[in-house]
Design a protein around this motif. Structure first.
Motif, PDB file in Angstrom:
ATOM      1  N   ARG A 176       0.835  -1.214   0.000  1.00 42.99           N
ATOM      2  CA  ARG A 176       0.000   0.000   0.000  1.00 42.99           C
ATOM      3  C   ARG A 176       0.865   1.258   0.000  1.00 42.99           C
ATOM      4  O   ARG A 176       0.583   2.228  -0.715  1.00 42.99           O
ATOM      5  N   THR A 177       1.938   1.241   0.775  1.00 39.74           N
ATOM      6  CA  THR A 177       2.858   2.370   0.816  1.00 39.74           C
ATOM      7  C   THR A 177       3.497   2.595  -0.549  1.00 39.74           C
ATOM      8  O   THR A 177       3.618   3.740  -1.013  1.00 39.74           O
ATOM      9  N   GLU A 178       3.900   1.515  -1.205  1.00 42.97           N
ATOM     10  CA  GLU A 178       4.489   1.630  -2.542  1.00 42.97           C
ATOM     11  C   GLU A 178       3.488   2.215  -3.533  1.00 42.97           C
ATOM     12  O   GLU A 178       3.849   3.074  -4.347  1.00 42.97           O
ATOM     13  N   ALA A 179       2.243   1.779  -3.469  1.00 43.62           N
ATOM     14  CA  ALA A 179       1.217   2.289  -4.380  1.00 43.62           C
ATOM     15  C   ALA A 179       0.984   3.782  -4.158  1.00 43.62           C
ATOM     16  O   ALA A 179       0.871   4.558  -5.122  1.00 43.62           O
TER      17      ALA A 179
ATOM     18  N   THR B 191       4.622  10.276  -6.895  1.00 47.55           N
ATOM     19  CA  THR B 191       5.762  10.559  -7.762  1.00 47.55           C
ATOM     20  C   THR B 191       5.420  10.558  -9.248  1.00 47.55           C
ATOM     21  O   THR B 191       6.176  11.096 -10.052  1.00 47.55           O
ATOM     22  N   SER B 192       4.292   9.972  -9.617  1.00 46.82           N
ATOM     23  CA  SER B 192       3.927   9.922 -11.037  1.00 46.82           C
ATOM     24  C   SER B 192       3.005  11.061 -11.452  1.00 46.82           C
ATOM     25  O   SER B 192       2.507  11.082 -12.570  1.00 46.82           O
TER      26      SER B 192
ATOM     27  N   TYR C  96      -2.118  15.820  -1.711  1.00 49.71           N
ATOM     28  CA  TYR C  96      -0.718  15.489  -1.496  1.00 49.71           C
ATOM     29  C   TYR C  96      -0.442  15.306   0.001  1.00 49.71           C
ATOM     30  O   TYR C  96       0.157  14.316   0.410  1.00 49.71           O
ATOM     31  N   GLN C  97      -0.895  16.248   0.805  1.00 45.13           N
ATOM     32  CA  GLN C  97      -0.671  16.172   2.248  1.00 45.13           C
ATOM     33  C   GLN C  97      -1.373  14.958   2.859  1.00 45.13           C
ATOM     34  O   GLN C  97      -0.834  14.300   3.751  1.00 45.13           O
ATOM     35  N   TYR C  98      -2.573  14.653   2.360  1.00 42.37           N
ATOM     36  CA  TYR C  98      -3.309  13.497   2.853  1.00 42.37           C
ATOM     37  C   TYR C  98      -2.544  12.196   2.555  1.00 42.37           C
ATOM     38  O   TYR C  98      -2.392  11.340   3.426  1.00 42.37           O
TER      39      TYR C  98
END
Length: 75
Positions: free
Chosen positions: A17-20, A26-27, A36-38
């Motif tokens: 989940r962190t990677e996703a 980043t994409s 973004y902050q969330y």
């Protein structure tokens, strides 16, 4: 199901989940500063949880194999 198995599955889910979420950030998949902050908040929370679970798992392994030879009676 063993506790160790559950912890490992949960750690794997958190890592995926962190990677996703990281890929999403980043994409260019974030269209507002609030979003973004969330997402960054979610990543931080997931990483803290993953670290705590890893610590629990490592603590269990360390305590499960330690033998205290100081209290062993001698002949």
């Amino acid at each position: 199901m063993q506790l160790e198995t559950v912890l490992n599955k949960l750690i794997r889910f958190i890592r995926e989940r962190t990677e996703a979420l990281s890929i999403n950030v980043t994409s260019g998949g974030v269209d507002s500063m609030e979003k973004y902050q969330y997402i960054i908040g979610q990543i931080n929370a997931l990483e803290a949880t993953r670290q705590e679970l890893s610590n629990l798992l490592n603590d269990k392994e360390q305590h499960g194999t330690v033998i205290d030879i100081k209290n062993t009676p001698t002949k």
